[in-house]
Motif scaffolding. Sequence first.
Motif, PDB file in Angstrom:
ATOM      1  N   VAL A  63       0.849  -1.193   0.000  1.00  0.00           N
ATOM      2  CA  VAL A  63       0.000   0.000   0.000  1.00  0.00           C
ATOM      3  C   VAL A  63       0.886   1.246   0.000  1.00  0.00           C
ATOM      4  CG1 VAL A  63      -1.696   1.303   1.359  1.00  0.00           C
ATOM      5  CG2 VAL A  63      -1.837  -1.189   1.263  1.00  0.00           C
ATOM      6  N   LEU A  64       0.415   2.297  -0.667  1.00  0.00           N
ATOM      7  CA  LEU A  64       1.058   3.601  -0.583  1.00  0.00           C
ATOM      8  C   LEU A  64       0.030   4.608  -0.080  1.00  0.00           C
ATOM      9  CD1 LEU A  64       3.359   5.623  -1.054  1.00  0.00           C
ATOM     10  CD2 LEU A  64       2.593   5.842  -3.426  1.00  0.00           C
ATOM     11  N   LEU A  65       0.326   5.250   1.060  1.00  0.00           N
ATOM     12  CA  LEU A  65      -0.585   6.228   1.659  1.00  0.00           C
ATOM     13  C   LEU A  65       0.008   7.622   1.559  1.00  0.00           C
ATOM     14  CD1 LEU A  65      -1.465   4.428   5.037  1.00  0.00           C
ATOM     15  CD2 LEU A  65      -2.653   4.227   2.869  1.00  0.00           C
ATOM     16  N   MET A  66      -0.794   8.592   1.101  1.00  0.00           N
ATOM     17  CA  MET A  66      -0.389  10.001   1.121  1.00  0.00           C
ATOM     18  C   MET A  66      -0.856  10.595   2.448  1.00  0.00           C
ATOM     19  SD  MET A  66       0.847  10.054  -1.896  1.00  0.00           S
ATOM     20  CE  MET A  66       0.763   8.846  -3.213  1.00  0.00           C
ATOM     21  N   ASP A  67       0.063  10.791   3.363  1.00  0.00           N
ATOM     22  CA  ASP A  67      -0.286  11.237   4.708  1.00  0.00           C
ATOM     23  C   ASP A  67      -0.092  12.750   4.826  1.00  0.00           C
ATOM     24  OD1 ASP A  67      -0.920  11.380   7.349  1.00  0.00           O
ATOM     25  OD2 ASP A  67       0.909  10.412   8.081  1.00  0.00           O
ATOM     26  N   ILE A  68      -1.117  13.510   4.468  1.00  0.00           N
ATOM     27  CA  ILE A  68      -1.013  14.969   4.480  1.00  0.00           C
ATOM     28  C   ILE A  68      -1.229  15.533   5.883  1.00  0.00           C
ATOM     29  CG2 ILE A  68      -2.151  17.074   3.645  1.00  0.00           C
ATOM     30  CD1 ILE A  68      -2.344  15.792   0.938  1.00  0.00           C
ATOM     31  N   LYS A  69      -2.072  14.893   6.670  1.00  0.00           N
ATOM     32  CA  LYS A  69      -2.324  15.389   8.023  1.00  0.00           C
ATOM     33  C   LYS A  69      -1.298  14.874   9.031  1.00  0.00           C
ATOM     34  CE  LYS A  69      -6.559  13.911   7.909  1.00  0.00           C
ATOM     35  NZ  LYS A  69      -7.951  13.566   8.298  1.00  0.00           N
ATOM     36  N   GLY A  70      -0.502  13.892   8.649  1.00  0.00           N
ATOM     37  CA  GLY A  70       0.549  13.393   9.522  1.00  0.00           C
ATOM     38  C   GLY A  70       0.075  12.492  10.638  1.00  0.00           C
ATOM     39  N   ASP A  71      -1.074  11.789  10.435  1.00  0.00           N
ATOM     40  CA  ASP A  71      -1.614  10.983  11.535  1.00  0.00           C
ATOM     41  C   ASP A  71      -1.711   9.494  11.208  1.00  0.00           C
ATOM     42  OD1 ASP A  71      -3.587  11.278   9.648  1.00  0.00           O
ATOM     43  OD2 ASP A  71      -5.035  12.248  10.977  1.00  0.00           O
ATOM     44  N   LEU A  72      -0.869   9.019  10.280  1.00  0.00           N
ATOM     45  CA  LEU A  72      -0.953   7.604   9.893  1.00  0.00           C
ATOM     46  C   LEU A  72       0.247   6.763  10.316  1.00  0.00           C
ATOM     47  CD1 LEU A  72      -2.443   8.038   6.295  1.00  0.00           C
ATOM     48  CD2 LEU A  72      -3.608   7.119   8.299  1.00  0.00           C
ATOM     49  N   SER A  73       1.252   7.386  10.923  1.00  0.00           N
ATOM     50  CA  SER A  73       2.451   6.616  11.276  1.00  0.00           C
ATOM     51  C   SER A  73       2.166   5.546  12.314  1.00  0.00           C
ATOM     52  CB  SER A  73       3.548   7.564  11.792  1.00  0.00           C
ATOM     53  OG  SER A  73       3.115   8.270  12.938  1.00  0.00           O
ATOM     54  N   GLY A  74       1.062   5.670  13.065  1.00  0.00           N
ATOM     55  CA  GLY A  74       0.702   4.682  14.083  1.00  0.00           C
ATOM     56  C   GLY A  74       0.432   3.298  13.530  1.00  0.00           C
ATOM     57  N   LEU A  75       0.318   3.169  12.198  1.00  0.00           N
ATOM     58  CA  LEU A  75       0.133   1.848  11.583  1.00  0.00           C
ATOM     59  C   LEU A  75       1.291   0.899  11.897  1.00  0.00           C
ATOM     60  CD1 LEU A  75      -1.299   3.041   8.173  1.00  0.00           C
ATOM     61  CD2 LEU A  75      -2.263   1.119   9.438  1.00  0.00           C
ATOM     62  N   ALA A  76       2.429   1.450  12.286  1.00  0.00           N
ATOM     63  CA  ALA A  76       3.617   0.621  12.518  1.00  0.00           C
ATOM     64  C   ALA A  76       3.575  -0.128  13.849  1.00  0.00           C
ATOM     65  CB  ALA A  76       4.876   1.490  12.458  1.00  0.00           C
ATOM     66  N   VAL A  77       2.687   0.285  14.770  1.00  0.00           N
ATOM     67  CA  VAL A  77       2.653  -0.357  16.091  1.00  0.00           C
ATOM     68  C   VAL A  77       1.228  -0.790  16.440  1.00  0.00           C
ATOM     69  CG1 VAL A  77       4.668   0.874  16.974  1.00  0.00           C
ATOM     70  CG2 VAL A  77       2.396   1.883  17.239  1.00  0.00           C
ATOM     71  N   ALA A  78       1.124  -1.717  17.360  1.00  0.00           N
ATOM     72  CA  ALA A  78      -0.192  -2.240  17.755  1.00  0.00           C
ATOM     73  C   ALA A  78      -1.004  -1.186  18.487  1.00  0.00           C
ATOM     74  CB  ALA A  78      -0.007  -3.473  18.643  1.00  0.00           C
ATOM     75  N   GLY A  79      -2.315  -1.218  18.259  1.00  0.00           N
ATOM     76  CA  GLY A  79      -3.218  -0.315  18.964  1.00  0.00           C
ATOM     77  C   GLY A  79      -3.485  -0.816  20.372  1.00  0.00           C
ATOM     78  N   SER A  80      -4.255  -0.064  21.114  1.00  0.00           N
ATOM     79  CA  SER A  80      -4.584  -0.459  22.482  1.00  0.00           C
ATOM     80  C   SER A  80      -6.017  -0.964  22.552  1.00  0.00           C
ATOM     81  CB  SER A  80      -4.398   0.739  23.428  1.00  0.00           C
ATOM     82  OG  SER A  80      -5.208   1.819  22.997  1.00  0.00           O
ATOM     83  N   GLU A  81      -6.266  -1.838  23.494  1.00  0.00           N
ATOM     84  CA  GLU A  81      -7.619  -2.350  23.699  1.00  0.00           C
ATOM     85  C   GLU A  81      -8.380  -1.426  24.654  1.00  0.00           C
ATOM     86  OE1 GLU A  81      -8.768  -4.803  22.100  1.00  0.00           O
ATOM     87  OE2 GLU A  81      -7.064  -6.005  21.425  1.00  0.00           O
ATOM     88  N   ASN A  82      -9.673  -1.244  24.369  1.00  0.00           N
ATOM     89  CA  ASN A  82     -10.510  -0.513  25.321  1.00  0.00           C
ATOM     90  C   ASN A  82     -11.954  -0.970  25.188  1.00  0.00           C
ATOM     91  OD1 ASN A  82     -11.987   1.265  23.416  1.00  0.00           O
ATOM     92  ND2 ASN A  82      -9.967   2.171  23.069  1.00  0.00           N
ATOM     93  N   ALA A  83     -12.760  -0.586  26.135  1.00  0.00           N
ATOM     94  CA  ALA A  83     -14.133  -1.082  26.214  1.00  0.00           C
ATOM     95  C   ALA A  83     -14.972  -0.660  25.015  1.00  0.00           C
ATOM     96  CB  ALA A  83     -14.779  -0.590  27.510  1.00  0.00           C
ATOM     97  N   LYS A  84     -14.768   0.543  24.524  1.00  0.00           N
ATOM     98  CA  LYS A  84     -15.562   1.030  23.397  1.00  0.00           C
ATOM     99  C   LYS A  84     -15.288   0.222  22.130  1.00  0.00           C
ATOM    100  CE  LYS A  84     -16.338   5.805  24.842  1.00  0.00           C
ATOM    101  NZ  LYS A  84     -16.146   7.233  24.488  1.00  0.00           N
ATOM    102  N   ILE A  85     -14.003  -0.105  21.906  1.00  0.00           N
ATOM    103  CA  ILE A  85     -13.646  -0.912  20.725  1.00  0.00           C
ATOM    104  C   ILE A  85     -14.238  -2.311  20.856  1.00  0.00           C
ATOM    105  CG2 ILE A  85     -11.718  -2.043  19.536  1.00  0.00           C
ATOM    106  CD1 ILE A  85     -10.069   0.453  19.993  1.00  0.00           C
ATOM    107  N   ASP A  86     -14.133  -2.895  22.076  1.00  0.00           N
ATOM    108  CA  ASP A  86     -14.698  -4.229  22.296  1.00  0.00           C
ATOM    109  C   ASP A  86     -16.214  -4.229  22.069  1.00  0.00           C
ATOM    110  OD1 ASP A  86     -12.207  -5.198  22.908  1.00  0.00           O
ATOM    111  OD2 ASP A  86     -12.448  -4.983  25.089  1.00  0.00           O
ATOM    112  N   GLU A  87     -16.882  -3.190  22.532  1.00  0.00           N
ATOM    113  CA  GLU A  87     -18.331  -3.080  22.357  1.00  0.00           C
ATOM    114  C   GLU A  87     -18.687  -2.961  20.874  1.00  0.00           C
ATOM    115  OE1 GLU A  87     -22.009  -0.071  23.597  1.00  0.00           O
ATOM    116  OE2 GLU A  87     -19.996   0.250  24.407  1.00  0.00           O
ATOM    117  N   ARG A  88     -17.937  -2.150  20.153  1.00  0.00           N
ATOM    118  CA  ARG A  88     -18.179  -1.984  18.712  1.00  0.00           C
ATOM    119  C   ARG A  88     -18.039  -3.312  17.986  1.00  0.00           C
ATOM    120  NH1 ARG A  88     -17.631   2.027  14.441  1.00  0.00           N
ATOM    121  NH2 ARG A  88     -17.688   3.612  16.063  1.00  0.00           N
ATOM    122  N   HIS A  89     -16.968  -4.044  18.284  1.00  0.00           N
ATOM    123  CA  HIS A  89     -16.720  -5.294  17.574  1.00  0.00           C
ATOM    124  C   HIS A  89     -17.697  -6.394  17.984  1.00  0.00           C
ATOM    125  CE1 HIS A  89     -13.018  -4.878  15.048  1.00  0.00           C
ATOM    126  NE2 HIS A  89     -13.089  -3.689  15.633  1.00  0.00           N
ATOM    127  N   ALA A  90     -18.202  -6.340  19.196  1.00  0.00           N
ATOM    128  CA  ALA A  90     -19.237  -7.305  19.614  1.00  0.00           C
ATOM    129  C   ALA A  90     -20.501  -7.097  18.790  1.00  0.00           C
ATOM    130  CB  ALA A  90     -19.531  -7.132  21.102  1.00  0.00           C
TER     131      ALA A  90
END
Length: 513
Positions: free
Chosen positions: A78-105
């Motif tokens: 994939v090639l991403l044009m990151d103009i806002k500068g907020d996509l570098s987090g793709l390189a590391v794992a995200g964090s778990e939280n209750a809202k994400i768990d609820e959404r995925h349920a």
Amino acid sequence: MARKDDFLKHIQDGNTNKGEFITLGAAMLDGETITNAFVNVPLKTLNRHGLIAGATGTGKTKTLQVLAEGLSEKGIPVLLMDIKGDLSGLAVAGSENAKIDERHAKIGIPHEAKGFPVEILTLSEQDGVRLRATVSEFGPVLLSRILDLSETQSGIVSVIFKYCDDNKMPLLDIKDFKKILQYATQEGKNEFEAEYGRISTASTGAILRKMVELEQQGADLFFGETSFEVDDLLRVDENGRGYINILRLTDIQDRPKLFSTFMLTLLAEIYSTFPERGDTDRPELVLFIEEAHLIFNEASKALLNQIESIVKLIRSKGVGIYFVTQNPTDIPEAVLSQLGLKVQHALRAFTAKDRKAIKLAAQNYPDTIYYDTASILTSLGTGEALVSALDEKGRPTPLAATMMRAPMSRMDILSDGELSNLLSKSKLIKKYNETIDRDSAYEMLNRKIEKAQAEDEKEKVKKELEDLKKAQSKQRTTTTRRSSAMNPIVKVLTSATFIRSVFGILSKAMKKK
């Protein structure tokens, strides 16, 4: 209940895929998420391009992140044009939280936190793999379109390229091109006129001014060597996951011409380099262009036509292009009509113009008995979107208001330390970040001019010596005459009295005879 069951069957029937696919989330009806009513996008149709649109803060970037993660997991770079500068987090794992768990349920799939293989690229002096291209690689036609030149000016650019080809002068960077433009109407004017016809100084001046304008937007950093090889966008890691190449463009928003130049160059290079694929089961590469309006707003008509042509043709190379913008009207209709996947996040209706834009956006989606499309576009929440894709046979899938899944990677940027650590492991930085300024048109023309000036100086000195010899010879002759005139005997012999006396005597003698 019957309506809900009918809707679930409607969605499931429309999302039957035999091949590989990416799950974006679950369909919604009357504001409720229908668990296991998965909204899938087949890999087979991801080279049919797409659109991710929506107002600020509605979740466009997270949708882009989810798609990029899904592609990487399937081994697709994939090639991403990151103009806002907020996509570098793709390189590391995200964090778990209750809202994400609820959404995925509600969606019906578990959430897993993980990072992905990432390469950071840059067009400017920011940290990352430097992307460059030479002027020669652009060619006269593409360069003329980028500069928005007239037909006459484009002809001069073609002559410039022809001269450099004939004389084996590489055109690598902007100083090469500016030098040859000046040479064509100054030191090399006679040479150009003899070989290629007269070149107008007014036309070369206009071309030079447009090149300076591009240079002021940072093109001097982009044009040069080492040229980036597009095959390096196709890497996969040791686990078979495709690299997510993030092009950092946070300092590019006030330089749209440079952004357009880069994008057109990249697309043209991919189109000319990649082999024909036809209809394959998966794309070779997928590009996401964030803030896509920056390409189109400042583009000339000729440049727009070029972009539209490449978008239409490049899918046969196995390449998908996805435009990310606030409103679908930011994309020209000729391009919009080519897009297979549309993910429309909420739009806001604050003005009459906004309401008109929403009605136009609603018309881009298939008709459905389950939604009032124009109405639902304004009532979607953050992380919800209307999705219309193509199935494996190229038919539109049922329109679905979708609860989008959350990204697996971090939904935030890397820290400075994390970014430095990522860059230190890059193999491409070692390959591309050394600046090379080899012998090219600028240096060759300077030597040619210096040689011509030396020969002119030599001729001038030679002429001056010849003139001096002539002057000295003339002076010697004059001196000899003067010396003779000063001799007393000569003076007597040449005096008027002496001559009259002698000739007088002779005359008398002749008379006596």
